[in-house]
Design an enzyme around this catalytic site. Structure first.
Site, mmCIF file in Angstrom:
data_model
loop_
_atom_site.group_PDB
_atom_site.id
_atom_site.type_symbol
_atom_site.label_atom_id
_atom_site.label_comp_id
_atom_site.label_asym_id
_atom_site.label_seq_id
_atom_site.Cartn_x
_atom_site.Cartn_y
_atom_site.Cartn_z
ATOM 1 N N CYS A 181 0.825 -1.218 0.000
ATOM 2 C CA CYS A 181 0.000 0.000 0.000
ATOM 3 C C CYS A 181 0.852 1.258 0.000
ATOM 4 C CB CYS A 181 -0.887 0.044 1.235
ATOM 5 S SG CYS A 181 -2.180 -1.178 1.217
ATOM 6 N N CYS A 318 24.808 5.370 3.125
ATOM 7 C CA CYS A 318 24.880 5.829 1.742
ATOM 8 C C CYS A 318 24.883 7.355 1.786
ATOM 9 C CB CYS A 318 23.715 5.285 0.913
ATOM 10 S SG CYS A 318 22.124 5.948 1.407
#
Lengths: 357, 84
Positions: A181, A318
């Site tokens: 969803c 990252c």
């Protein structure tokens, strides 16, 4: 007689007898989101004696369009706590067993074992397969509901000799295959409809009134207001499960373990032993990186075969925190016995906090 | 042959139903079993081949791969859905 449940007990095919079965029933609701809330509210209103609630999520603003028990002031609070509080006000005679956890392979059998019926109101495949396997092992029926956009699916699995979830879908789809969803979107009212259908199936299952949706899959399409039913049978190979799998993969909506950059720096300064993996490209890594960071670019992660120097805690970084979160999911599937954490905000927020790095 | 599409298959095809011609104008053979139908559709919609579990119903009953199908059957493709 003024009776709280008189509007349903006066139904000839329901009556006091069915009402007393509801009062004796113990129902476990896994997930207090779009599906779980209507299930909990209706079962609680109708007089189910014991309701078990399992969730560890927090109410977020984007939940409110479909999770209608929660209010704006609840944002940031534990769903379990808010739901428990409101459900107690709704019906003071219900007994609640609340579990401040996600359902995992370590707690599934113990939790499910305490109940007569389980409601699968989760939002991810790993937990759905876990519920199936645990229910098959414990011989408990479970009421399944799932959504995709404007569409909802409902069935009752593992009722006596009836078919299971794996009889329909033997293999768990990968995370990339089918969106949830959060990625795909869902129209607010659809989980309300599907969750209400699940509540109805629980009532029928517990009281013996009507025909339970076992061996049939109900497919509801909100856009056309069409409903189809598919008949399916049990496959003997899926009715026998002797133990849970070692891993069910990370749940899509279960949080990736995230660590703020502040906490990471504090941990780093405390000189604990840890492994740090930088999943940026080699070019980004070459420009600058933390001295202890080992570079494994995200796109090479699937093929990497790692020898862990420190086997317990692994931190993943990252540039912004997005790739590291994806990497943590992948790592966690590959190495379920290790603990991976993504650093929130990545190198960007480390730079903002400290120029000493 | 009418095919009803559910879940992600509806998104892949871009429509809630699909009609498979019963006479092949293209010279391709017409699928005779559920398995052949899956392969047939997979050629046009390769994304369908990536689904690890895809239930197929023929005339509202679950069908195994070897089940025979004909031009008058109503087929449904029902992949698992996960939202909640």
């Amino acid at each position: 007689m003024q009776h709280r449940y008189s509007r349903q007990t006066r139904l000839k095919s329901f009556g006091e007898e069915a009402q007393s079965k509801l009062a004796e029933a113990k129902v476990l609701i896994v997930g207090l989101g779009g599906l779980g809330l209507p299930v909990a509210q209706y079962l609680n209103a109708m007089g189910v004696g014991t309701l078990g609630l399992v969730d560890q999520d927090v109410v977020e603003l984007h939940n409110l369009q479909r999770q209608v028990l929660y209010s704006e002031k609840d944002v940031g609070r534990q769903k379990l706590e808010v739901a428990h509080e409101k459900l107690r006000q709704q019906n003071s005679s219900t007994h609640f067993d609340i579990f401040d956890t996600f359902l995992t392979k370590d707690n599934a059998l113990e939790l499910i074992g305490q109940f007569d019926v389980v409601v699968d109101a989760t939002d991810n495949f790993p937990t759905r397969y876990l519920i199936n396997d645990a229910c098959v092992m414990l011989n408990k029926p479970f009421v399944y509901g799932a959504l995709h956009g404007f569409e909802g699916h409902v069935s009752v699995f593992n009722l006596n000799d009836g078919p299971t979830y794996r009889c329909l879908y033997p293999t768990m789809p990968s995370e990339q295959e089918i969106p949830d969803c959060n990625d795909n979107g869902v129209l607010g009212v659809v989980p309300g409809i599907i969750g209400s259908l699940q509540a109805l199936e629980v009532v029928k299952l517990v009281t013996g009134v009507g025909e339970v949706l076992s061996g049939r899959l109900l497919l509801y399409d909100g856009l056309s207001q069409r409903a189809n039913q598919i008949k399916f049978g049990a496959k003997p190979e899926f009715k026998k499960i002797s133990q849970l799998q070692n891993a069910y993969g990370p749940s899509d909506c279960e949080r990736v373990s995230q660590l703020s950059s502040d906490n990471f720096i504090a941990m780093r300064n405390s000189k604990q032993n840890y492994t740090l993996i930088d999943v940026r490209t080699p070019q980004e890594y070459d420009q600058y990186h933390l001295p202890e960071a080992k570079n494994i670019p995200l796109d090479q992660l699937e093929d990497s075969n790692l020898q862990w120097e420190n086997p317990k805690e692994v931190y993943v970084i990252c540039q912004s925190g997005k790739r590291s979160a994806t990497a943590v999911k992948l790592f966690q599937t590959k190495y379920p016995n290790l603990q991976f954490h993504s650093i929130l905000g990545g190198m960007n927020s480390l730079e903002a906090i400290s120029h000493n790095i | 042959m009418t095919i009803l599409l559910f879940g992600i298959t509806k998104d892949i095809v871009g429509s809630p139903t699909l009609s498979v011609p019963t006479l092949s104008a293209t010279g391709k053979s017409i699928p005779k079993t559920v398995k052949e139908l899956k392969e047939f559709l997979g050629e046009t919609y390769p994304e369908l081949n990536k689904l690890s579990s895809l239930a197929v119903a023929v005339n509202n009953s679950y069908a195994n791969d070897d089940e025979l199908i004909n031009a008058y059957d109503e087929i449904a493709l029902i992949p698992p859905v996960s939202g909640g």
